[in-house]
Design an enzyme around this catalytic site. Sequence first.
Site, PDB file in Angstrom:
ATOM      1  N   SER A 226       1.064   4.149  -3.062  1.00 32.53           N
ATOM      2  CA  SER A 226       0.793   5.158  -2.631  1.00 32.53           C
ATOM      3  C   SER A 226       2.128   6.633  -2.911  1.00 32.53           C
ATOM      4  CB  SER A 226       0.913   6.234  -0.737  1.00 32.53           C
ATOM      5  OG  SER A 226       1.975   5.997  -0.216  1.00 32.53           O
TER       6      SER A 226
ATOM      7  N   VAL B 236       0.963  -1.276  -0.220  1.00 34.45           N
ATOM      8  CA  VAL B 236       0.182   0.092   0.349  1.00 34.45           C
ATOM      9  C   VAL B 236       0.923   1.871   0.125  1.00 34.45           C
ATOM     10  CG1 VAL B 236      -1.680   1.278   1.201  1.00 34.45           C
ATOM     11  CG2 VAL B 236      -2.291  -1.023   0.944  1.00 34.45           C
ATOM     12  N   TYR B 237       1.630   1.088   0.925  1.00 31.50           N
ATOM     13  CA  TYR B 237       2.924   2.764   1.071  1.00 31.50           C
ATOM     14  C   TYR B 237       3.569   2.101  -0.389  1.00 31.50           C
ATOM     15  CZ  TYR B 237       6.512   5.286   2.180  1.00 31.50           C
ATOM     16  OH  TYR B 237       7.293   6.024   1.885  1.00 31.50           O
ATOM     17  N   ALA B 238       3.426   1.493  -1.145  1.00 28.25           N
ATOM     18  CA  ALA B 238       4.558   1.410  -2.205  1.00 28.25           C
ATOM     19  C   ALA B 238       3.578   2.316  -3.460  1.00 28.25           C
ATOM     20  CB  ALA B 238       4.965   0.546  -3.210  1.00 28.25           C
TER      21      ALA B 238
END
Length: 275
Positions: A163, A159-161
């Site tokens: 974003s 999810v961080y990637a």
Amino acid sequence: MDTVAGTTVLITGAARGLGRSFAARAVAERAAHVVLWDIDAAALAEAAAALTAAGVSRIHRYVVDLSDRQAIADTAAAVRAAVGDVDILVNNAGVVRGNGYFWETGDRGDIERTMAINALAPMYVALEFLPTMVAAGRPARLLNIASSAGLVANPRMSVYAASKWAALGWSDSVRLELDQAGHRHVRVTTVCPTYIDTGMFQGAKGFLFTPVLRQDEVVDTSWREMKKGAPLVVLPWTSRLNRAISGLLPLRLRDFYLNAVGVYHSMDEFTGRAV
């Protein structure tokens, strides 16, 4: 742009870490106004007091939840009423949640919050100030802190990637739009570092020839390149290499290489810190 002296600088996520260091750079160069945005009221007040004592810049602090689009709009209006136009905008705020695989995500709200703060907030904040940067005709800068996670896929941070892939694509596209439209007085710089020793990625491991980066080095490089108007800053050199390799190698060879050098296991022991 040799210096930010006399300008108005706005920094999100300014209470600690990179954001506070960026604010210190602005104060050291005698910016007229340094505007601090953060959700942590106590840390923000402490940072504002220290920065006020450090120089002649006028420090303005605003408590704002960047996951709330209306809060962004309201706070931006308050900034314009207090200090006028912004010359330099630093989209620095970011969050990272979880340390497991995507299907193990327990709190679905973590997905929305990560995308809202890391990907959407920089767009909404920029929309509040970029039009006047374009119209004013004087040198202006937009510095967006993305991540090397926006360049190479990585397990346990999907999810961080996502974003940061979004943030990078948006930021560099805006750079091209400004150039295409002839507004070359406004420069966009996108910064993609690996893990930094701010505590945000506590437990994450460096990998081959890629230690955890020192905060001051990232800030120094980002600040210098922002003033120069450099389009993209990737730190360290191994991230540039990994990006090139990822574009050249067939997918299975890419995965073999990034797994072998440790990229794909760098989040195995991630703990992070509460935001």
